[in-house]
Design a protein around this motif. Sequence first.
Motif, PDB file in Angstrom:
ATOM      1  N   GLY A 151     -32.119  48.029 -26.034  1.00  8.48           N
ATOM      2  CA  GLY A 151     -30.826  48.401 -27.379  1.00  8.48           C
ATOM      3  C   GLY A 151     -29.557  48.829 -26.311  1.00  8.48           C
ATOM      4  O   GLY A 151     -30.556  49.968 -25.559  1.00  8.48           O
ATOM      5  N   LYS A 152     -29.432  48.761 -27.371  1.00  6.12           N
ATOM      6  CA  LYS A 152     -27.870  49.721 -26.704  1.00  6.12           C
ATOM      7  C   LYS A 152     -28.098  51.450 -27.199  1.00  6.12           C
ATOM      8  O   LYS A 152     -28.752  51.462 -28.387  1.00  6.12           O
ATOM      9  CB  LYS A 152     -26.715  49.398 -27.128  1.00  6.12           C
ATOM     10  CG  LYS A 152     -26.669  48.149 -26.460  1.00  6.12           C
ATOM     11  CD  LYS A 152     -26.611  48.281 -24.329  1.00  6.12           C
ATOM     12  CE  LYS A 152     -26.097  47.002 -24.153  1.00  6.12           C
ATOM     13  NZ  LYS A 152     -26.298  47.303 -22.416  1.00  6.12           N
ATOM     14  N   GLY A 153     -27.663  52.208 -26.559  1.00  4.51           N
ATOM     15  CA  GLY A 153     -27.450  53.356 -27.639  1.00  4.51           C
ATOM     16  C   GLY A 153     -28.583  54.170 -26.777  1.00  4.51           C
ATOM     17  O   GLY A 153     -29.051  53.747 -26.161  1.00  4.51           O
ATOM     18  N   ARG A 154     -28.330  55.273 -27.592  1.00  3.42           N
ATOM     19  CA  ARG A 154     -29.043  56.807 -26.984  1.00  3.42           C
ATOM     20  C   ARG A 154     -30.237  57.029 -28.342  1.00  3.42           C
ATOM     21  O   ARG A 154     -30.128  56.679 -29.590  1.00  3.42           O
ATOM     22  CB  ARG A 154     -28.413  57.911 -26.971  1.00  3.42           C
ATOM     23  CG  ARG A 154     -28.228  58.079 -25.117  1.00  3.42           C
ATOM     24  CD  ARG A 154     -27.046  58.964 -25.695  1.00  3.42           C
ATOM     25  NE  ARG A 154     -28.364  60.407 -24.865  1.00  3.42           N
ATOM     26  CZ  ARG A 154     -28.524  60.662 -23.770  1.00  3.42           C
ATOM     27  NH1 ARG A 154     -28.429  59.867 -23.222  1.00  3.42           N
ATOM     28  NH2 ARG A 154     -29.439  61.499 -24.550  1.00  3.42           N
ATOM     29  N   PHE A 155     -31.719  56.956 -28.366  1.00  3.85           N
ATOM     30  CA  PHE A 155     -32.914  57.343 -29.452  1.00  3.85           C
ATOM     31  C   PHE A 155     -33.166  58.580 -28.942  1.00  3.85           C
ATOM     32  O   PHE A 155     -32.773  59.332 -28.002  1.00  3.85           O
ATOM     33  CB  PHE A 155     -34.082  56.035 -28.690  1.00  3.85           C
ATOM     34  CG  PHE A 155     -33.331  54.572 -28.908  1.00  3.85           C
ATOM     35  CD1 PHE A 155     -33.569  54.212 -29.813  1.00  3.85           C
ATOM     36  CD2 PHE A 155     -33.551  54.337 -27.718  1.00  3.85           C
ATOM     37  CE1 PHE A 155     -33.470  52.290 -29.868  1.00  3.85           C
ATOM     38  CE2 PHE A 155     -32.715  52.511 -27.102  1.00  3.85           C
ATOM     39  CZ  PHE A 155     -32.713  52.314 -28.256  1.00  3.85           C
ATOM     40  N   THR A 156     -33.962  59.242 -30.002  1.00  7.26           N
ATOM     41  CA  THR A 156     -34.599  60.195 -30.785  1.00  7.26           C
ATOM     42  C   THR A 156     -35.433  60.895 -29.539  1.00  7.26           C
ATOM     43  O   THR A 156     -36.420  60.047 -29.933  1.00  7.26           O
ATOM     44  CB  THR A 156     -33.989  60.844 -31.635  1.00  7.26           C
ATOM     45  OG1 THR A 156     -32.809  60.665 -32.428  1.00  7.26           O
ATOM     46  CG2 THR A 156     -34.632  62.552 -31.685  1.00  7.26           C
ATOM     47  N   PRO A 157     -35.717  61.068 -28.148  1.00  9.66           N
ATOM     48  CA  PRO A 157     -37.345  61.745 -28.116  1.00  9.66           C
ATOM     49  C   PRO A 157     -37.865  62.947 -28.426  1.00  9.66           C
ATOM     50  O   PRO A 157     -37.580  63.623 -29.672  1.00  9.66           O
ATOM     51  CB  PRO A 157     -37.054  62.036 -26.477  1.00  9.66           C
ATOM     52  CG  PRO A 157     -35.697  62.686 -26.664  1.00  9.66           C
ATOM     53  CD  PRO A 157     -34.815  61.967 -28.099  1.00  9.66           C
ATOM     54  N   VAL A 158     -39.289  63.135 -28.882  1.00 11.14           N
ATOM     55  CA  VAL A 158     -39.403  63.752 -28.985  1.00 11.14           C
ATOM     56  C   VAL A 158     -39.835  65.411 -28.115  1.00 11.14           C
ATOM     57  O   VAL A 158     -39.703  64.564 -27.261  1.00 11.14           O
ATOM     58  CB  VAL A 158     -41.340  62.893 -29.427  1.00 11.14           C
ATOM     59  CG1 VAL A 158     -41.737  62.226 -30.047  1.00 11.14           C
ATOM     60  CG2 VAL A 158     -41.322  63.216 -27.720  1.00 11.14           C
ATOM     61  N   LYS A 159     -40.915  66.370 -28.499  1.00 13.79           N
ATOM     62  CA  LYS A 159     -40.759  67.352 -28.247  1.00 13.79           C
ATOM     63  C   LYS A 159     -41.646  67.672 -27.512  1.00 13.79           C
ATOM     64  O   LYS A 159     -42.737  67.704 -28.472  1.00 13.79           O
ATOM     65  CB  LYS A 159     -39.921  68.759 -28.684  1.00 13.79           C
ATOM     66  CG  LYS A 159     -38.541  68.493 -29.404  1.00 13.79           C
ATOM     67  CD  LYS A 159     -37.942  68.641 -27.831  1.00 13.79           C
ATOM     68  CE  LYS A 159     -36.694  68.919 -28.098  1.00 13.79           C
ATOM     69  NZ  LYS A 159     -35.700  68.785 -27.624  1.00 13.79           N
TER      70      LYS A 159
END
Length: 405
Positions: free
Chosen positions: A187-195
């Motif tokens: 998928g395009k775009g940026r995803f939110t990673p965990v800490k």
Amino acid sequence: MVFKRRLTVRPMIAAVALGTTALAGVAGGAIAADDGRVNIADRFIASGPAAVASTGVHASLSDMVEAVGPSVVQIQVKPAALQALQFEPTQFRSDDSELADRLGQLFGFGMQDRHGQFEAPQQRQGPQRGSLGSGFIVDASGIVITNNHVVNGADRVTVQMSDGREFSGRVLGRDPKIDVAVVKIDGKGRFTPVKWGDSDHIRVGDSVFAVGSPFGLGNTVTSGIVSARGREIGAGPYDDFLQVDAAINSGNSGGPLFDGAGRVVGVNTAIFSPTGGNVGIGFAIPAAMARKVALQIAQNGHVSRGRIGVSLQDMSPDIARAMGSDVTKGALIAEVEDGGAAARSGLQRGDVVRRFGSRPVDNGRDLARAVAEARIGSIVPTQVVRNGRQVSLNLRIASETSGQS
């Protein structure tokens, strides 16, 4: 996995070939992403700051749950990808040929004294619906960690975000030996990673919470504490689970276990239950173990493991008396593979390994972990007790590749 009988199992043969994960030397490198080469090693390895600042032991989890929610996904394996799979959760017993084959491939000789049965706690669904689990995003390019048993047998999966969006995902690789798999979202775009949190130093009694999709109910949050560390539950030679009392059910497999500051400290993998439902005893792979294995998969598509070619037995006072030895701790060499790295390095049957490099060895698991962290091809000074005498050896670490696709 759902464990139905014994909670703690100590096998007579703790590790046969020491097919352990080589964790050293994997911090650098890059993987190919849709928009070029992305260096993700630091984000896999380094701990991150808290997702939300703590405001006291009685504070609500709502802010932390809101912060981590976009990083948690649902993994759906559709029927088309599962044509060759059985849909009932995998079960293993002491006489199970599938388990014996898997352990034989891992160790070379097999395991003894394995009791109980367990199954993968992924959703019990028919072929029309496919299988279901959870996962979490670890890189903004769309890298997801889940359990191997969630995606086992599938090359393509559907990844559903917390906001309901669905993406196709491809399985980059898997490691059945600690039940970790890595999926790349297409998928395009940026995803939110965990800490990342610090699973090495989380303590019994620390608060934790789990987010996942039990029974398909996405974005479900449960909370509890760390009940115990270092649990051996008979799942495999690398057992080192965190035990928690946060509710974990079918569909939670592969989802994240967060600490009280919203950082991932584990991958929810197994429960103990006489009935298959939650009874307050769940198990998570420590984050430190899972993320290093996942990094290798993301970079190389497989996991490279150290292998020395022995079978091990934990030394004990009873065994020491039978051997006429004063040594009551250590890793007893039960068998040595002909022509293997251990044999070529001078290790012999009956040796008791007490130190590997700078690390003391009190049992077979200690040696397995030490080999796991040794660089493949390296030579490690090793101290053994042989016929009551201290003997120094230089042990060469051979290689084994697992999960290559």
